[in-house]
Design a protein around this motif. Structure first.
Motif, mmCIF file in Angstrom:
data_model
loop_
_atom_site.group_PDB
_atom_site.id
_atom_site.type_symbol
_atom_site.label_atom_id
_atom_site.label_comp_id
_atom_site.label_asym_id
_atom_site.label_seq_id
_atom_site.Cartn_x
_atom_site.Cartn_y
_atom_site.Cartn_z
ATOM 1 N N VAL A 326 0.832 -1.205 0.000
ATOM 2 C CA VAL A 326 0.000 0.000 0.000
ATOM 3 C C VAL A 326 0.866 1.254 0.000
ATOM 4 O O VAL A 326 0.672 2.175 -0.804
ATOM 5 N N VAL A 327 1.847 1.309 0.901
ATOM 6 C CA VAL A 327 2.688 2.498 1.002
ATOM 7 C C VAL A 327 3.548 2.653 -0.262
ATOM 8 O O VAL A 327 3.796 3.774 -0.714
ATOM 9 N N ALA A 328 3.989 1.548 -0.839
ATOM 10 C CA ALA A 328 4.729 1.634 -2.105
ATOM 11 C C ALA A 328 3.860 2.253 -3.191
ATOM 12 O O ALA A 328 4.329 3.086 -3.986
ATOM 13 N N ALA A 329 2.576 1.870 -3.226
ATOM 14 C CA ALA A 329 1.660 2.451 -4.212
ATOM 15 C C ALA A 329 1.436 3.933 -3.942
ATOM 16 O O ALA A 329 1.382 4.750 -4.873
ATOM 17 N N VAL A 330 1.300 4.309 -2.664
ATOM 18 C CA VAL A 330 1.150 5.721 -2.311
ATOM 19 C C VAL A 330 2.379 6.503 -2.751
ATOM 20 O O VAL A 330 2.267 7.624 -3.282
ATOM 21 N N HIS A 331 3.557 5.929 -2.546
ATOM 22 C CA HIS A 331 4.792 6.605 -2.957
ATOM 23 C C HIS A 331 4.802 6.838 -4.471
ATOM 24 O O HIS A 331 5.184 7.927 -4.935
ATOM 25 N N GLU A 332 4.364 5.853 -5.242
ATOM 26 C CA GLU A 332 4.314 6.012 -6.693
ATOM 27 C C GLU A 332 3.357 7.133 -7.089
ATOM 28 O O GLU A 332 3.683 7.973 -7.938
ATOM 29 N N VAL A 333 2.165 7.143 -6.482
ATOM 30 C CA VAL A 333 1.168 8.174 -6.813
ATOM 31 C C VAL A 333 1.684 9.552 -6.411
ATOM 32 O O VAL A 333 1.590 10.518 -7.188
ATOM 33 N N SER A 334 2.258 9.659 -5.224
ATOM 34 C CA SER A 334 2.751 10.950 -4.747
ATOM 35 C C SER A 334 3.856 11.483 -5.651
ATOM 36 O O SER A 334 3.889 12.676 -5.979
ATOM 37 N N ARG A 335 4.764 10.599 -6.055
ATOM 38 C CA ARG A 335 5.874 11.027 -6.905
ATOM 39 C C ARG A 335 5.380 11.438 -8.291
ATOM 40 O O ARG A 335 5.811 12.463 -8.839
ATOM 41 N N SER A 336 4.425 10.678 -8.845
ATOM 42 C CA SER A 336 3.942 10.990 -10.196
ATOM 43 C C SER A 336 3.121 12.268 -10.216
ATOM 44 O O SER A 336 3.114 12.997 -11.218
ATOM 45 N N GLU A 337 2.407 12.565 -9.104
ATOM 46 C CA GLU A 337 1.555 13.752 -9.059
ATOM 47 C C GLU A 337 2.244 14.938 -8.393
ATOM 48 O O GLU A 337 1.692 16.045 -8.383
ATOM 49 N N GLY A 338 3.412 14.727 -7.810
ATOM 50 C CA GLY A 338 4.148 15.810 -7.182
ATOM 51 C C GLY A 338 3.456 16.392 -5.964
ATOM 52 O O GLY A 338 3.469 17.618 -5.771
ATOM 53 N N ARG A 339 2.864 15.541 -5.149
ATOM 54 C CA ARG A 339 2.194 16.034 -3.954
ATOM 55 C C ARG A 339 2.408 15.063 -2.801
ATOM 56 O O ARG A 339 2.727 13.883 -3.009
ATOM 57 N N SER A 340 2.219 15.570 -1.586
ATOM 58 C CA SER A 340 2.293 14.761 -0.385
ATOM 59 C C SER A 340 0.880 14.618 0.173
ATOM 60 O O SER A 340 0.206 15.619 0.434
ATOM 61 N N ARG A 376 6.259 5.630 9.188
ATOM 62 C CA ARG A 376 7.304 6.580 8.780
ATOM 63 C C ARG A 376 8.539 5.824 8.298
ATOM 64 O O ARG A 376 9.111 6.141 7.241
ATOM 65 N N GLY A 377 8.947 4.837 9.059
ATOM 66 C CA GLY A 377 10.114 4.052 8.665
ATOM 67 C C GLY A 377 9.878 3.283 7.378
ATOM 68 O O GLY A 377 10.770 3.203 6.513
ATOM 69 N N LEU A 378 8.672 2.721 7.245
ATOM 70 C CA LEU A 378 8.349 1.993 6.019
ATOM 71 C C LEU A 378 8.415 2.912 4.802
ATOM 72 O O LEU A 378 9.009 2.563 3.771
ATOM 73 N N GLU A 379 7.828 4.098 4.920
ATOM 74 C CA GLU A 379 7.837 5.029 3.789
ATOM 75 C C GLU A 379 9.260 5.441 3.429
ATOM 76 O O GLU A 379 9.627 5.487 2.248
ATOM 77 N N ARG A 380 10.074 5.736 4.427
ATOM 78 C CA ARG A 380 11.441 6.165 4.138
ATOM 79 C C ARG A 380 12.249 5.047 3.497
ATOM 80 O O ARG A 380 13.068 5.283 2.601
ATOM 81 N N GLY A 381 12.019 3.813 3.943
ATOM 82 C CA GLY A 381 12.716 2.695 3.324
ATOM 83 C C GLY A 381 12.331 2.514 1.879
ATOM 84 O O GLY A 381 13.177 2.253 1.015
ATOM 85 N N ILE A 382 11.030 2.664 1.582
ATOM 86 C CA ILE A 382 10.548 2.535 0.214
ATOM 87 C C ILE A 382 11.124 3.649 -0.660
ATOM 88 O O ILE A 382 11.579 3.423 -1.787
ATOM 89 N N ALA A 383 11.130 4.874 -0.127
ATOM 90 C CA ALA A 383 11.678 6.009 -0.891
ATOM 91 C C ALA A 383 13.163 5.816 -1.154
ATOM 92 O O ALA A 383 13.666 6.108 -2.250
ATOM 93 N N HIS A 384 13.882 5.318 -0.154
ATOM 94 C CA HIS A 384 15.329 5.093 -0.310
ATOM 95 C C HIS A 384 15.594 4.031 -1.381
ATOM 96 O O HIS A 384 16.482 4.196 -2.243
ATOM 97 N N ALA A 385 14.806 2.943 -1.328
ATOM 98 C CA ALA A 385 14.991 1.888 -2.312
ATOM 99 C C ALA A 385 14.665 2.381 -3.718
ATOM 100 O O ALA A 385 15.361 2.052 -4.693
ATOM 101 N N ALA A 386 13.606 3.213 -3.831
ATOM 102 C CA ALA A 386 13.226 3.727 -5.159
ATOM 103 C C ALA A 386 14.286 4.669 -5.716
ATOM 104 O O ALA A 386 14.518 4.715 -6.925
ATOM 105 N N ALA A 387 14.916 5.431 -4.820
ATOM 106 C CA ALA A 387 15.930 6.389 -5.264
ATOM 107 C C ALA A 387 17.228 5.709 -5.645
ATOM 108 O O ALA A 387 18.033 6.229 -6.424
ATOM 109 N N GLY A 388 17.467 4.511 -5.058
ATOM 110 C CA GLY A 388 18.739 3.831 -5.279
ATOM 111 C C GLY A 388 18.810 3.097 -6.593
ATOM 112 O O GLY A 388 19.865 2.706 -7.050
#
Length: 388
Positions: A326-340, A376-388
């Protein structure tokens, strides 16, 4: 995601200072002292905003601006309550509110049968199970026609359950089912609840859905002009109960609302707990398919206990919700739409020191703080993995 916590106002045993220390940057709240259907005065909204700002927190999401039952039933006060709703939106927008949560559940905001169900680790959780609902509905509420709404085996089990309960247990079950949300604007006795249910005679799911569409058609153009996103909270639990229909229980329900009222302001509060009670709701897929409509997130998980639709609140990263997906999907939507997207951890366990304190069921501090930290930790881990 923007990390928030729900706050029930100055009488909430969880203080704004505690919420800030838990790591949230905003609160979501409402003016719970104002009766349903009345206009929220701008000066009252401004006063609440100043109180929150003085604590070092932001406020951009209202949860919730209640929809009066005359709007849900399309009753005689419809025009008056629509005008009041629009005026409240105007006053909220003037004070910087951008997201307004509401629900279209008849009479009760949510229903549980146990507010302190003991878990193996000693914490307590909210729980729902049908045998207790049927025992209350048939033998305490005595709703006409109630036995016909349950399987014969469940009717028999409910009769045995009721017979084994003493007066104190019956009163506790009644109070639990009628408890509603902390700070709820309305409450009932069983007699009042039975009378209120009768007011929905002839209103099935089709009629209730039409009434919801009529409500949105009336308020969304005004919300569009104000720049406010109206986000509907799904039904909790997501199936009919006490003879009352439910129309925001599945992805199909929500998609139909967006098709009927395509205004930009017509949005969704995606609650992974409410939708997640039903195994046929694909939570990560819903985030991806409905992402542009999601204006607010309630992240929690439930353990579905079996075929009778019993469930209890799980830890935020366990249970039947695949929270990582779920959080991975939220990260994708947030990044594609440029919003938090504003998020809050929902319905935390009562645990540790909160076991000995007065708390609002589901809204004690420590269980939600644990959930917020995990998310919070889950989201940051997902963002870190996506950026790497």
């Amino acid at each position: 995601m923007t990390q928030t916590m729900r706050w029930f106002g100055p009488s909430d045993p969880v203080t704004l200072a505690a919420i800030r220390q838990a790591g949230a940057t905003e609160v979501v709240t409402a003016l719970h002292d104002i009766p349903n259907g009345s206009v929220w005065p701008r000066e009252a909204i401004a006063g609440r905003r100043a109180m929150i700002a003085d604590a070092g927190l932001g406020w951009s999401v209202v949860e919730s601006l209640p929809v009066h039952d005359d709007l849900k039933r399309c009753g005689p006060g419809w025009d008056r309550y629509i005008d009041a709703y629009r005026q409240s939106l105007t006053n909220l927008a003037a004070e910087g509110i951008t997201v307004v949560t509401y629900n279209f559940m008849p009479l009760l905001d949510w229903t549980r049968t146990d507010l302190a169900w003991p878990l193996p680790d000693g914490a307590r959780a909210l729980r729902f199970e049908w045998e207790a609902v049927a025992a209350y509905d048939i033998h305490i509420l005595k709703r006409p026609g109630a036995p016909q709404d349950y399987r014969p085996a469940l009717v028999d089990a409910a009769a045995r359950r009721f017979a084994a309960m003493d007066d104190a247990a019956r009163r506790e079950l009644e109070a639990t089912i009628l408890a509603g949300l902390p700070g709820a604007e309305e409450s009932f006795t069983s007699a009042q609840f039975r009378d209120a249910i009768a007011g929905y005679a002839g209103i099935d799911a089709g009629v209730l859905r039409d009434n919801l569409i009529a409500f949105l058609t009336a308020v969304c153009p005004h919300a569009d002009d104000l720049g406010i996103r109206l986000v509907v909270h799904p039904d909790d639990p997501p199936f009919p109960i006490f003879g009352l229909p439910r129309v925001v229980s599945t992805e199909r329900d929500v998609a139909a609302l967006f098709d009927a009222v395509p205004n930009p302001s017509n949005g969704l509060c995606l609650c992974t707990g409410s939708f997640g009670v039903r195994a046929d709701n694909d939570l990560p897929g819903m985030v991806r398919r409905l992402g542009e409509r999601i204006g607010f997130l309630h992240l929690r998980s439930v353990d579905r206990e079996g075929g009778d639709s019993a469930f209890h609140e799980a830890e935020h990263l366990r249970g039947d919700a695949d929270m990582a997906a779920v959080v991975a999907a939220v990260h994708e939507v947030s990044r594609s739409e440029g919003r938090s997207i504003q998020m809050r951890p929902d319905h935390g366990h009562q645990m540790l020191d909160d076991l000995g304190r007065r708390t609002n069921p589901g809204y004690s501090l420590l269980g939600r703080m644990r959930g917020l930290a995990e998310l919070r930790g889950l989201e940051r881990g997902i963002a870190h993995a996506a950026a790497g």
